[in-house]
Design a protein around this motif. Structure first.
Motif, mmCIF file in Angstrom:
data_model
loop_
_atom_site.group_PDB
_atom_site.id
_atom_site.type_symbol
_atom_site.label_atom_id
_atom_site.label_comp_id
_atom_site.label_asym_id
_atom_site.label_seq_id
_atom_site.Cartn_x
_atom_site.Cartn_y
_atom_site.Cartn_z
ATOM 1 N N GLN A 1 0.826 -1.213 0.000
ATOM 2 C CA GLN A 1 0.000 0.000 0.000
ATOM 3 C C GLN A 1 0.860 1.263 0.000
ATOM 4 O O GLN A 1 0.596 2.234 -0.718
ATOM 5 C CB GLN A 1 -0.932 -0.004 1.220
ATOM 6 N N THR A 2 1.921 1.261 0.800
ATOM 7 C CA THR A 2 2.796 2.428 0.907
ATOM 8 C C THR A 2 3.503 2.691 -0.420
ATOM 9 O O THR A 2 3.545 3.827 -0.910
ATOM 10 C CB THR A 2 3.832 2.213 2.029
ATOM 11 N N TYR A 3 4.034 1.623 -1.018
ATOM 12 C CA TYR A 3 4.776 1.783 -2.267
ATOM 13 C C TYR A 3 3.848 2.165 -3.411
ATOM 14 O O TYR A 3 4.197 3.011 -4.252
ATOM 15 C CB TYR A 3 5.510 0.473 -2.601
ATOM 16 N N GLU A 4 2.665 1.572 -3.451
ATOM 17 C CA GLU A 4 1.697 1.897 -4.514
ATOM 18 C C GLU A 4 1.317 3.371 -4.468
ATOM 19 O O GLU A 4 1.256 4.046 -5.504
ATOM 20 C CB GLU A 4 0.441 1.034 -4.373
ATOM 21 N N THR A 5 1.053 3.875 -3.252
ATOM 22 C CA THR A 5 0.696 5.294 -3.106
ATOM 23 C C THR A 5 1.824 6.181 -3.595
ATOM 24 O O THR A 5 1.619 7.143 -4.351
ATOM 25 C CB THR A 5 0.374 5.627 -1.638
ATOM 26 N N ALA A 6 3.044 5.867 -3.160
ATOM 27 C CA ALA A 6 4.199 6.674 -3.544
ATOM 28 C C ALA A 6 4.416 6.656 -5.055
ATOM 29 O O ALA A 6 4.714 7.691 -5.672
ATOM 30 C CB ALA A 6 5.448 6.169 -2.820
ATOM 31 N N LYS A 7 4.260 5.488 -5.658
ATOM 32 C CA LYS A 7 4.494 5.378 -7.103
ATOM 33 C C LYS A 7 3.480 6.201 -7.880
ATOM 34 O O LYS A 7 3.824 6.859 -8.874
ATOM 35 C CB LYS A 7 4.441 3.905 -7.520
ATOM 36 N N GLN A 8 2.222 6.176 -7.455
ATOM 37 C CA GLN A 8 1.203 6.977 -8.135
ATOM 38 C C GLN A 8 1.484 8.473 -7.973
ATOM 39 O O GLN A 8 1.297 9.255 -8.907
ATOM 40 C CB GLN A 8 -0.183 6.629 -7.592
ATOM 41 N N LEU A 9 1.921 8.869 -6.783
ATOM 42 C CA LEU A 9 2.235 10.283 -6.554
ATOM 43 C C LEU A 9 3.467 10.708 -7.361
ATOM 44 O O LEU A 9 3.514 11.816 -7.905
ATOM 45 C CB LEU A 9 2.462 10.533 -5.062
ATOM 46 N N GLN A 10 4.456 9.835 -7.433
ATOM 47 C CA GLN A 10 5.654 10.151 -8.219
ATOM 48 C C GLN A 10 5.294 10.374 -9.679
ATOM 49 O O GLN A 10 5.813 11.274 -10.336
ATOM 50 C CB GLN A 10 6.677 9.020 -8.093
ATOM 51 N N ALA A 11 4.351 9.560 -10.189
ATOM 52 C CA ALA A 11 3.914 9.715 -11.580
ATOM 53 C C ALA A 11 3.225 11.055 -11.804
ATOM 54 O O ALA A 11 3.174 11.554 -12.933
ATOM 55 C CB ALA A 11 2.969 8.570 -11.949
ATOM 56 N N CYS A 12 2.709 11.661 -10.728
ATOM 57 C CA CYS A 12 2.060 12.979 -10.816
ATOM 58 C C CYS A 12 3.070 14.112 -10.638
ATOM 59 O O CYS A 12 2.686 15.292 -10.647
ATOM 60 C CB CYS A 12 0.976 13.105 -9.753
ATOM 61 N N GLY A 13 4.339 13.768 -10.432
ATOM 62 C CA GLY A 13 5.364 14.792 -10.265
ATOM 63 C C GLY A 13 5.633 15.183 -8.827
ATOM 64 O O GLY A 13 6.440 16.076 -8.562
ATOM 65 N N ILE A 14 4.973 14.533 -7.874
ATOM 66 C CA ILE A 14 5.151 14.880 -6.456
ATOM 67 C C ILE A 14 6.342 14.115 -5.901
ATOM 68 O O ILE A 14 6.472 12.902 -6.110
ATOM 69 C CB ILE A 14 3.859 14.582 -5.672
ATOM 70 N N ARG A 15 7.191 14.797 -5.168
ATOM 71 C CA ARG A 15 8.424 14.199 -4.676
ATOM 72 C C ARG A 15 8.530 14.162 -3.153
ATOM 73 O O ARG A 15 9.446 13.548 -2.624
ATOM 74 C CB ARG A 15 9.638 14.955 -5.251
ATOM 75 N N LEU A 16 7.627 14.828 -2.443
ATOM 76 C CA LEU A 16 7.631 14.781 -0.983
ATOM 77 C C LEU A 16 6.539 13.821 -0.531
ATOM 78 O O LEU A 16 5.353 14.060 -0.774
ATOM 79 C CB LEU A 16 7.380 16.173 -0.393
ATOM 80 N N PHE A 17 6.938 12.736 0.112
ATOM 81 C CA PHE A 17 6.017 11.657 0.468
ATOM 82 C C PHE A 17 5.900 11.551 1.987
ATOM 83 O O PHE A 17 6.900 11.405 2.684
ATOM 84 C CB PHE A 17 6.512 10.336 -0.106
ATOM 85 N N ARG A 18 4.679 11.626 2.490
ATOM 86 C CA ARG A 18 4.428 11.530 3.920
ATOM 87 C C ARG A 18 3.700 10.224 4.258
ATOM 88 O O ARG A 18 2.837 9.772 3.493
ATOM 89 C CB ARG A 18 3.604 12.704 4.426
ATOM 90 N N ALA A 19 4.055 9.626 5.396
ATOM 91 C CA ALA A 19 3.345 8.441 5.884
ATOM 92 C C ALA A 19 3.711 8.235 7.346
ATOM 93 O O ALA A 19 4.896 8.252 7.702
ATOM 94 C CB ALA A 19 3.718 7.206 5.072
ATOM 95 N N SER A 20 2.712 8.063 8.194
ATOM 96 C CA SER A 20 2.957 7.844 9.621
ATOM 97 C C SER A 20 3.280 6.375 9.877
ATOM 98 O O SER A 20 2.565 5.486 9.408
ATOM 99 C CB SER A 20 1.729 8.243 10.446
ATOM 100 N N LEU A 21 4.331 6.146 10.644
ATOM 101 C CA LEU A 21 4.677 4.793 11.078
ATOM 102 C C LEU A 21 4.211 4.548 12.509
ATOM 103 O O LEU A 21 3.779 3.448 12.845
ATOM 104 C CB LEU A 21 6.192 4.578 10.986
ATOM 105 N N TRP A 22 4.323 5.577 13.319
ATOM 106 C CA TRP A 22 3.849 5.512 14.700
ATOM 107 C C TRP A 22 2.611 6.384 14.807
ATOM 108 O O TRP A 22 2.630 7.560 14.449
ATOM 109 C CB TRP A 22 4.911 6.010 15.669
#
Length: 360
Positions: free
Chosen positions: A33-54
């Motif tokens: 799920q984390t990688y899929e979200t990042a890959k879709q955002l990268q394809a949109c040109g977005i380079r800052l990726f946020r995700a909570s671990l804790w």
């Protein structure tokens, strides 16, 4: 030349938009799920990726994040997708684990910002490191706590610091999950004009249909950019599902924003004229407020002589109900009216109390 202690934040990867955009899921749930979200955002040109671990939650028994297990997931996103990954840290152990994994971009959550003890411990844990740090406002509307947290990190030698406005917990239910109270981040910007301040429309709105509205309001108030929660399947998210957008919805939102935060409108003759009218009205409001407080002083004297309590609940209820009714008839928003006249009443009570004691 600015004498501000802060400097504008610079990320490793510039934004394709005229403002900073940081996006990603509320929580890293699984590596897929984390990688899929990042890959879709990268394809949109977005380079800052946020995700909570804790995920510090209000009550036990709910999903509280994957913890250290997700650290390699974020590093994979950085190395394979060329993105800059951010996660929330709330304790020195979080900092140590994240740094050991090779992460260098973090944010401090609202619950943590509210505790100077926690901030002091985190500042010591980060001392001497080269990290990028975003500090969210505290849960309660206290600009001193927010500014104080920023200053603690600055004094610990962290120079890459920005702030994130995510709204405040206030009494009663309003339109948004967290009340914006825009005057607080605006005041923070006035105190520190060089400070990068992002808006978190997801946490302010609480509902995905309101995220575009809050995003536009944020950019119209000259925020430096947005931190938006995005999930490939929002309704299936393990936390905060109601406020997350799909990557496609985020792109639509961003494409509709035609506002440049650094644009200069000071030379507009029409704006100068309208601002002049606002200044004139504000001066009249101040004169009327001064006159109102003089009447409050007289009322305080009368109450003191008659040995009456200063606060009279029935009068307060009447005042609020009448002002809300009259203000709404004039097209004013109910939440604003309630906050305004609650503050005016509180000031009047203070004036009455002070004046009645000075007369006794």
């Amino acid at each position: 030349m600015s004498t501000d202690l802060f400097t504008p934040l610079s990320f490793d990867y510039p934004s394709p938009y005229p403002f900073t955009i940081c996006a990603g899921p509320c929580s890293a749930e699984t590596e897929a799920q984390t990688y899929e979200t990042a890959k879709q955002l990268q394809a949109c040109g977005i380079r800052l990726f946020r995700a909570s671990l804790w995920k510090p939650r209000t009550r036990p028994g709910t999903f509280e994040g994957v913890g250290e297990e997700g650290l390699p997931w974020l590093r994979r996103i950085e190395t394979e997708l060329g993105m800059q990954a951010l996660t929330e840290v709330a304790s020195p152990s979080h900092v140590e684990s994240a740094l050991r994994a090779g992460l260098h971009t973090f944010w401090i959550g609202a619950r943590t910002t509210a505790s100077p003890f926690a901030i002091a411990e985190l500042a010591e844990a980060l001392r001497g490191t080269e990290v990028t740090l975003l500090v969210k406002n505290p849960l309660n509307p206290d600009i001193e706590l927010w500014e104080g947290a920023l200053m603690r990190f600055l004094h610990a030698g962290i120079t890459q610091i920005g702030a994130v406005h995510r709204g405040f917990s206030t009494y009663g239910k309003g339109q948004y999950r967290n009340t914006p109270l825009w005057q607080i981040p605006i005041e923070l910007s006035r105190r520190h004009p060089e400070l990068t301040i992002l808006s978190d429309p997801s946490h302010i709105a609480g509902r995905r249909e309101l995220v575009p509205v809050v995003s536009r309001a944020s950019m119209e108030m000259n925020f430096s950019g947005l931190m938006v929660e995005v999930h490939p399947h929002p309704d299936e998210a393990w936390s905060d599902s109601a406020q997350q957008l799909t990557p496609a919805a985020l792109v639509s939102l961003l494409d509709a924003l035609d506002i440049h935060p650094t644009r200069n409108t000071a030379d507009s003759e029409e704006l100068r004229a309208l601002r002049g009218e606002i200044d004139r009205i504000d001066h009249e409001l101040l004169r009327l407020m001064s006159e109102r407080m003089k009447y409050a002083q007289h009322i305080g004297t009368i109450k003191a002589k008659a040995h009456l309590p200063i606060v009279q609940p029935e009068r307060y209820r009447y005042l609020i109900e009448e002002r809300l009714r009259d203000g709404k008839a004039l097209g004013l928003e109910e939440g604003f009216l309630h906050e305004l006249f609650s503050s005016i009443h509180e000031a009047s009570v203070h004036v009455q109390h002070t004046h009645s004691h000075s007369e006794s």
